[in-house]
Design a protein around this motif. Structure first.
Motif, PDB file in Angstrom:
ATOM      1  N   SER A   2      -2.563  -3.243   9.746  1.00 22.11           N
ATOM      2  CA  SER A   2      -2.401  -3.770   8.384  1.00 22.11           C
ATOM      3  C   SER A   2      -2.416  -2.662   7.338  1.00 22.11           C
TER       4      SER A   2
ATOM      5  N   PRO B 128       2.366   0.845   6.901  1.00 21.59           N
ATOM      6  CA  PRO B 128       3.618   0.110   6.628  1.00 21.59           C
ATOM      7  C   PRO B 128       4.530   0.009   7.847  1.00 21.59           C
TER       8      PRO B 128
ATOM      9  N   SER C 270       3.813  -3.031  10.041  1.00 21.56           N
ATOM     10  CA  SER C 270       3.730  -4.340   9.378  1.00 21.56           C
ATOM     11  C   SER C 270       4.288  -5.466  10.233  1.00 21.56           C
TER      12      SER C 270
END
Length: 672
Positions: free
Chosen positions: A530, A533, A536
């Motif tokens: 989390s 990026p 994700s």
């Protein structure tokens, strides 16, 4: 002719008038000489037509004959570069067997037709090249036997520029079981690298598609496999290595040197530096010199540049020799497969791996009934198969389904993460299945299985990709495989997350299934993902989590240090499971808030019976209150900690409730 008859009658008339015979003949010949000749136009054109017919047939037949002879000569003078390369490798050349049955011999008419077909085909091929026209497949096999047409057509299609055509050709080859032996060997000799790998990854492929590995080079005089392994290991770079690789390398070189000295009568070795591998202080180490070297090579093979060195120094052939010598030692074979699987992560080594004969060995291992052997081979072949597999499976990541190429679309992933002292396969075996004879397991996998995710779950949910993860753990630092290794939950979670992302985890909907400490790793991985990026998709596609007796609030295990053999020096993993561990409390608080925010579906199981640890400790490893995450159902089950993830049979509550959760959580994804 009419002039001659009229002259004859005229002569008779004059004979009655007593004319002399001489006068009569003179008159007749004069009349014949003065007659007008018939027109020559008809005869002239008839002769022209006859000449044209004759010369045309001669020119056409000669042209066909010359064309056939020229192309046949060209074919006879053309070298097959693949055959040349195989000859360099001292491979095998197979020829078609000729039947002695007279009933199979054909007459002159058949042979004439066959030769004519050859000539026609050559002319068509030549004209197609000149005119840049397509050459239909129907004409490409008119000169071969009917049962041979499919062989050459499939071989040609397998090398097509169209990927779909190639895949279809490989599938049709794998489903063919009526060919003659030499036809399989023709394919084995003539197919390219990706076709051979595709056949190895096809479930129904006949093993005759794979030539035996080339002969291995002879060992050097006064040398042994141990010495060759030591030299290979010593040739690898020894700088810029982490502590564990340095440890395994120095341990292997030290042990091999002592063993070689002992063989030459200069030393009797008992224990040596292999003492950390001993079961106790009074036992001889069970690992052999080969095992020490292989452990080190496994670590080196995780580095791309070291893989190049292993290949350049004859490592592929040496490992193959060792693999053949230790067919009765699964541990040695497993480590060898791990090395080859790691090397297969480097695409520039694929052709070398194939030429060395490893695909034949892997294809045979894929059909093994031993799940570890088949899964190791499946991982290596998946890394070699760049035609249908985009993901890369690093060491410790095993695909349980699909292990072969399949037309079944994969719609979701289910990941299995074991706990302390667990493994990718044995953790998920059926309860007490080790007491069941192998023959009975093979007779009915629905009743007895050594890995229920691979058999039961794969059969009930064919649209799932099922992955099992393996990593090294220990209860005590005294028994750890690498004394310098101090891997926390945070360190392991980052390592596993990187490997799983390389395997494509996050590209589809995901359900995580974990046992014991494996659940803590899952929580830490999701929290770490989390924050990144590039990770994700892992979070966005996580649908649910199953926890089998996960100590969210700690375990009593770290408190028991009375058993010298196991818990005299608790490992870092065990220390982190302590109830008063600050890291564990922070992990629980952060994940609970995160899971509620993401609305993850959660299912918790917990044991109600104590577990025997060794012969002295009887311990309730994860109490009910510790297994309560704070969200999701919490289901107590009357089993101990080891059997909480091992259903007794397929219709047992443990498996059926797990299956229900997976199907309900992924219902929308499986329908799309």
């Amino acid at each position: 002719m009419s002039s001659i008859l009229s002259a004859f009658h005229f002569c008779r008339a004059f004979s009655h008038q007593r004319m002399s015979l001489a006068a009569y003949c003179v008159i007749c010949w004069r009349r014949l000489g003065t007659l007008t000749p018939p027109p020559k136009t008809t005869t002239y054109w008839r002769d022209i037509r006859n000449i044209i017919k004759f010369t045309g047939s001669l020119i056409l037949g000669g042209s066909l004959f010359l064309t056939y002879e020229v192309l046949a000569l060209k074919k006879s003078l053309t070298l097959d570069t693949q055959v040349v390369e195989r000859e360099k490798m001292k491979s095998y050349i197979y020829v078609n067997t000729v039947s002695l049955d007279k009933r199979e011999n054909y007459g002159i008419t058949y042979q004439a037709r066959k030769e004519l077909h050859k000539a026609v085909r050559k002319v068509l091929a030549t004209s197609a090249k000149i005119l840049w026209g397509p050459f239909a497949d129907t004409f490409s096999t008119v000169d071969v036997e009917d049962h041979e047409c499919a062989t050459w057509l499939l071989l040609r299609k397998s090398q097509s520029g169209d990927r779909a055509v190639r895949l279809q050709a490989v599938q049709e080859m794998s489903e063919t079981h009526h060919w003659h032996d030499y036809q399989y060997r023709i394919i084995a000799q003539a197919c390219d690298l990706r076709t051979l790998i595709g056949l190895a990854r096809s479930k129904e492929s006949d093993l005759r598609f794979f030539l035996p590995p080339p002969p291995l080079p002879s060992l050097k005089e006064d040398s042994s496999i141990e010495e060759e392994l030591r030299q290979l290991l010593a040739s690898l770079p020894q700088t810029e290595l982490d502590e564990c690789i340095q440890y395994f390398t120095s341990l292997a070189l030290s042990e091999s040197s002592q063993s070689l000295a002992a063989q030459k009568g200069g030393l009797w070795c008992f224990g040596g530096n292999g003492l950390p591998y001993a079961e106790s202080f009074g036992e001889v180490p069970s690992a052999t010199v080969e095992m020490f070297c292989l452990e080190a090579l496994v670590k080196h093979s995780e580095i791309s540049t070291h893989c190049d060195k292993i290949e350049a120094n004859g490592g592929l052939q040496l490992l193959q020799r060792l693999y053949q010598l230790h067919k009765d030692c699964p541990t040695i074979q497993r480590n060898i497969m791990r090395i080859i699987g790691n090397m297969a992560l480097n695409e520039h080594l694929h052709s070398t791996i194939v030429r060395s004969g490893w695909v034949s060995i892997l294809a045979e291992a894929m059909k093994s009934h031993h799940i570890m052997e088949a899964s190791q081979a499946a991982r290596t072949l998946a890394n070699l198969d760049r035609e249908t597999v985009q993901e890369k499976y690093q060491d410790g990541v095993y695909v349980l389904q699909p292990q072969y190429r399949t037309s079944q679309p994969i719609k979701a992933d289910v990941l299995f993460i074991h706990g302390l002292m667990g493994a990718a396969f044995k953790t998920w075996r059926q309860q007490d299945s080790e007491q069941v004879l192998t023959d009975r397991i093979l007779e009915d996998e629905a009743r007895y299985t050594t890995c229920w995710p691979k058999t039961w779950l794969a059969r009930d949910c064919p649209a799932l990709r099922i992955i099992s993860v393996e990593y090294d753990t220990s209860l005590s630092d005294w028994r750890t495989r690498c004394p310098m290794e101090r891997k926390s939950i945070a360190f392991r979670s980052n390592e596993l997350l990187r490997k799983l992302r390389a395997a494509g985890v996050g590209d589809r909907p995901v359900i995580w299934v974990s046992h014991s400490m494996g659940g803590l790793l899952v929580k830490k991985m999701l929290l770490e993902a989390s924050k990144k990026p590039e990770m994700s998709t892992v979070i966005n596609n996580t649908r649910g989590i199953i926890f089998y007796s996960v100590p969210h609030h700690g375990s009593h295990l770290a408190e028991y240090s009375v058993n010298v053999r196991y818990l005299l020096f608790p490992s870092l993993e065990v220390k982190e499971l302590s109830k008063d561990s600050p890291a564990l409390k922070t992990l629980q608080d952060d994940f609970l808030e995160f899971a509620k925010d993401k609305n993850f579906q959660v299912l918790n199981f917990v044991e109600t019976l104590p577990t025997y640890i060794g012969s002295m400790i009887k311990l309730h490893v994860v109490p009910v209150e510790s297994a309560d995450l704070g969200i999701g159902d919490l289901i107590p089950v009357d089993v101990d900690h080891l059997n909480i993830c091992k259903p007794k049979k397929k219709d047992a509550f443990l498996y059926q409730r797990t299956l229900q959760f997976i199907c309900e959580t992924l219902a929308k994804d499986l329908e799309n």
